[in-house]
Scaffold this motif. Structure first.
Motif, PDB file in Angstrom:
ATOM      1  N   UNK A  93       4.310   8.719  10.071  1.00 45.74           N
ATOM      2  CA  UNK A  93       4.905   7.387   9.968  1.00 45.74           C
ATOM      3  C   UNK A  93       4.690   6.860   8.554  1.00 45.74           C
ATOM      4  N   UNK A  94       5.578   5.947   8.135  1.00 47.91           N
ATOM      5  CA  UNK A  94       5.467   5.469   6.776  1.00 47.91           C
ATOM      6  C   UNK A  94       6.362   4.287   6.485  1.00 47.91           C
ATOM      7  N   UNK A  95       6.332   3.869   5.218  1.00 48.10           N
ATOM      8  CA  UNK A  95       7.097   2.715   4.773  1.00 48.10           C
ATOM      9  C   UNK A  95       7.114   2.694   3.257  1.00 48.10           C
ATOM     10  N   UNK A  96       8.052   1.949   2.700  1.00 43.18           N
ATOM     11  CA  UNK A  96       8.074   1.646   1.268  1.00 43.18           C
ATOM     12  C   UNK A  96       7.548   0.226   1.090  1.00 43.18           C
ATOM     13  N   UNK A  97       6.639   0.045   0.133  1.00 44.75           N
ATOM     14  CA  UNK A  97       6.013  -1.264  -0.049  1.00 44.75           C
ATOM     15  C   UNK A  97       5.995  -1.650  -1.526  1.00 44.75           C
ATOM     16  N   UNK A  98       6.020  -2.948  -1.743  1.00 44.64           N
ATOM     17  CA  UNK A  98       5.833  -3.488  -3.092  1.00 44.64           C
ATOM     18  C   UNK A  98       4.886  -4.672  -2.977  1.00 44.64           C
ATOM     19  N   UNK A  99       3.788  -4.579  -3.711  1.00 44.92           N
ATOM     20  CA  UNK A  99       2.713  -5.556  -3.589  1.00 44.92           C
ATOM     21  C   UNK A  99       2.157  -5.839  -4.977  1.00 44.92           C
ATOM     22  N   UNK A 100       2.067  -7.102  -5.354  1.00 48.30           N
ATOM     23  CA  UNK A 100       1.509  -7.476  -6.648  1.00 48.30           C
ATOM     24  C   UNK A 100      -0.006  -7.600  -6.559  1.00 48.30           C
ATOM     25  N   UNK A 101      -0.669  -7.619  -7.710  1.00 49.97           N
ATOM     26  CA  UNK A 101      -2.126  -7.673  -7.749  1.00 49.97           C
ATOM     27  C   UNK A 101      -2.666  -8.946  -7.110  1.00 49.97           C
ATOM     28  N   UNK A 102      -1.909 -10.058  -7.174  1.00 55.02           N
ATOM     29  CA  UNK A 102      -2.379 -11.310  -6.594  1.00 55.02           C
ATOM     30  C   UNK A 102      -1.968 -11.468  -5.140  1.00 55.02           C
ATOM     31  N   UNK A 103      -1.463 -10.388  -4.523  1.00 55.59           N
ATOM     32  CA  UNK A 103      -1.068 -10.430  -3.122  1.00 55.59           C
ATOM     33  C   UNK A 103      -1.979  -9.604  -2.225  1.00 55.59           C
ATOM     34  N   UNK A 104      -3.091  -9.143  -2.741  1.00 55.13           N
ATOM     35  CA  UNK A 104      -4.012  -8.336  -1.945  1.00 55.13           C
ATOM     36  C   UNK A 104      -5.011  -9.230  -1.209  1.00 55.13           C
ATOM     37  N   UNK A 105      -5.483  -8.734  -0.068  1.00 57.18           N
ATOM     38  CA  UNK A 105      -6.514  -9.413   0.714  1.00 57.18           C
ATOM     39  C   UNK A 105      -7.471  -8.363   1.245  1.00 57.18           C
ATOM     40  N   UNK A 106      -8.418  -8.768   2.070  1.00 60.05           N
ATOM     41  CA  UNK A 106      -9.341  -7.799   2.653  1.00 60.05           C
ATOM     42  C   UNK A 106      -8.631  -6.859   3.612  1.00 60.05           C
ATOM     43  N   UNK A 125      -2.112   0.414   6.663  1.00 60.09           N
ATOM     44  CA  UNK A 125      -2.533  -0.865   6.109  1.00 60.09           C
ATOM     45  C   UNK A 125      -2.798  -0.740   4.608  1.00 60.09           C
ATOM     46  N   UNK A 126      -2.941  -1.897   3.950  1.00 55.36           N
ATOM     47  CA  UNK A 126      -3.361  -1.960   2.548  1.00 55.36           C
ATOM     48  C   UNK A 126      -4.550  -2.896   2.496  1.00 55.36           C
ATOM     49  N   UNK A 127      -5.673  -2.392   1.996  1.00 58.35           N
ATOM     50  CA  UNK A 127      -6.910  -3.156   2.066  1.00 58.35           C
ATOM     51  C   UNK A 127      -7.546  -3.372   0.702  1.00 58.35           C
ATOM     52  N   UNK A 128      -8.233  -4.496   0.561  1.00 57.60           N
ATOM     53  CA  UNK A 128      -9.077  -4.765  -0.587  1.00 57.60           C
ATOM     54  C   UNK A 128      -8.323  -5.205  -1.820  1.00 57.60           C
ATOM     55  N   UNK A 129      -9.053  -5.705  -2.789  1.00 56.74           N
ATOM     56  CA  UNK A 129      -8.454  -6.206  -4.021  1.00 56.74           C
ATOM     57  C   UNK A 129      -7.733  -5.119  -4.798  1.00 56.74           C
ATOM     58  N   UNK A 153      -4.618   2.809  -5.756  1.00 54.30           N
ATOM     59  CA  UNK A 153      -4.074   1.567  -5.252  1.00 54.30           C
ATOM     60  C   UNK A 153      -2.576   1.473  -5.484  1.00 54.30           C
ATOM     61  N   UNK A 154      -1.949   0.532  -4.801  1.00 59.26           N
ATOM     62  CA  UNK A 154      -0.500   0.357  -4.933  1.00 59.26           C
ATOM     63  C   UNK A 154      -0.131  -1.085  -5.281  1.00 59.26           C
ATOM     64  N   UNK A 155      -1.110  -1.922  -5.612  1.00 56.77           N
ATOM     65  CA  UNK A 155      -0.843  -3.330  -5.908  1.00 56.77           C
ATOM     66  C   UNK A 155      -0.516  -3.513  -7.388  1.00 56.77           C
ATOM     67  N   UNK A 156       0.604  -2.925  -7.814  1.00 57.77           N
ATOM     68  CA  UNK A 156       1.010  -3.002  -9.217  1.00 57.77           C
ATOM     69  C   UNK A 156       2.412  -3.574  -9.387  1.00 57.77           C
ATOM     70  N   UNK A 157       2.919  -4.230  -8.345  1.00 56.72           N
ATOM     71  CA  UNK A 157       4.244  -4.862  -8.356  1.00 56.72           C
ATOM     72  C   UNK A 157       5.368  -3.847  -8.569  1.00 56.72           C
ATOM     73  N   UNK A 158       5.142  -2.621  -8.077  1.00 61.71           N
ATOM     74  CA  UNK A 158       6.169  -1.588  -8.084  1.00 61.71           C
ATOM     75  C   UNK A 158       6.333  -1.048  -6.668  1.00 61.71           C
ATOM     76  N   UNK A 159       7.495  -0.456  -6.397  1.00 61.99           N
ATOM     77  CA  UNK A 159       7.735   0.142  -5.092  1.00 61.99           C
ATOM     78  C   UNK A 159       6.985   1.461  -4.967  1.00 61.99           C
ATOM     79  N   UNK A 160       6.354   1.661  -3.810  1.00 63.33           N
ATOM     80  CA  UNK A 160       5.659   2.911  -3.502  1.00 63.33           C
ATOM     81  C   UNK A 160       6.022   3.348  -2.089  1.00 63.33           C
TER      82      UNK A 160
END
Length: 223
Positions: A93-106, A125-129, A153-160
């Motif tokens: 299972x999977x997905x494409x995600x885009x997450x910025x550095x200021x959008x991370x949580x625990x 899931x995506x975890x941590x700062x 990590x993937x919180x670089x405001x790019x699609x992964x």
């Protein structure tokens, strides 16, 4: 947009998706496999999703980070069905995600079926700062949490593109087609529950592990 999942050696051996959401078309929450696992939102405090252009189609946008309650919360749920329970069978299972550095949580849920404290679970899931994605499994008899955690990590405001693969006792997480983490599952671990399949959060309650970025191409393939 719809993306290929693997390459089959013959038509007879071609894998089929159990569920897939491309978020395109007039009904963005439709299961495009035709298996009927369409999504419905559950929300609280004005929680809602939006859409943005992505790869010639659309992607979903979830609520932005909120640090003062009451916060907007939303999850997308498919009706409860045994068809989305893999039991002991192989599952991807999977997905494409885009997450910025200021959008991370625990902890932010991309998708899950079941809960870790009861009923068994599989989860992405995506975890941590650092925004490190992980694949999680919990057995329907023993409540220990087993996770394959990405070393990047993937919180670089790019699609992964993220993918979880479970075959027997092997669990792997892939980021953009590369294996970035592994774990060993107990022999015979089974995921079977009566809990709805959900995307973007566990529900609309306070501790729902709200996803806060963009999401596209969510799929599950049970062999």
């Amino acid at each position: 947009m719809l993306l290929a999942v693997g390459t089959a050696t013959s038509a007879a051996a071609a894998p089929t998706d159990t569920v897939r959401y491309t978020f395109d078309g007039s009904f963005v929450l439709a299961d495009v496999t035709g298996n009927g696992h369409d999504l419905s939102p559950v929300s609280r405090n004005g929680g809602a999703f939006g859409t943005v252009p992505h790869n010639g189609g659309k992607a979903l946008v979830f609520p932005t980070p909120c640090h003062n309650e009451p916060c907007p919360r939303i999850a997308l749920r498919a009706p409860t069905t045994a068809e989305l329970n893999p039991g002991r069978r192989p599952i991807r299972y999977g997905a494409s995600v885009r997450l910025a550095a200021d959008q991370t949580t625990k902890g932010e849920n991309i998708m899950q079926k079941g809960y870790s404290i009861r009923g068994s679970q599989y989860k992405l899931q995506v975890d941590g700062l650092a925004g490190r994605p992980s694949c999680v499994f919990v057995d329907d008899r023993r409540l220990a949490i087993h996770a394959a955690i990405s070393n990047v990590g993937v919180a670089d405001d790019r699609w992964h593109v993220l993918e979880c693969r479970r075959t027997g006792s092997r669990l792997s997480i892939l980021v953009d087609g590369l294996i970035r983490g592994r774990a060993t599952l107990p022999a015979g671990l089974s995921v079977s529950n009566h809990i709805p399949f959900s995307i973007g959060g566990k529900g609309s309650f306070t501790d729902n592990d709200q996803f806060q970025g963009m999401l596209d191409d969510v799929w599950v393939e049970i062999s």
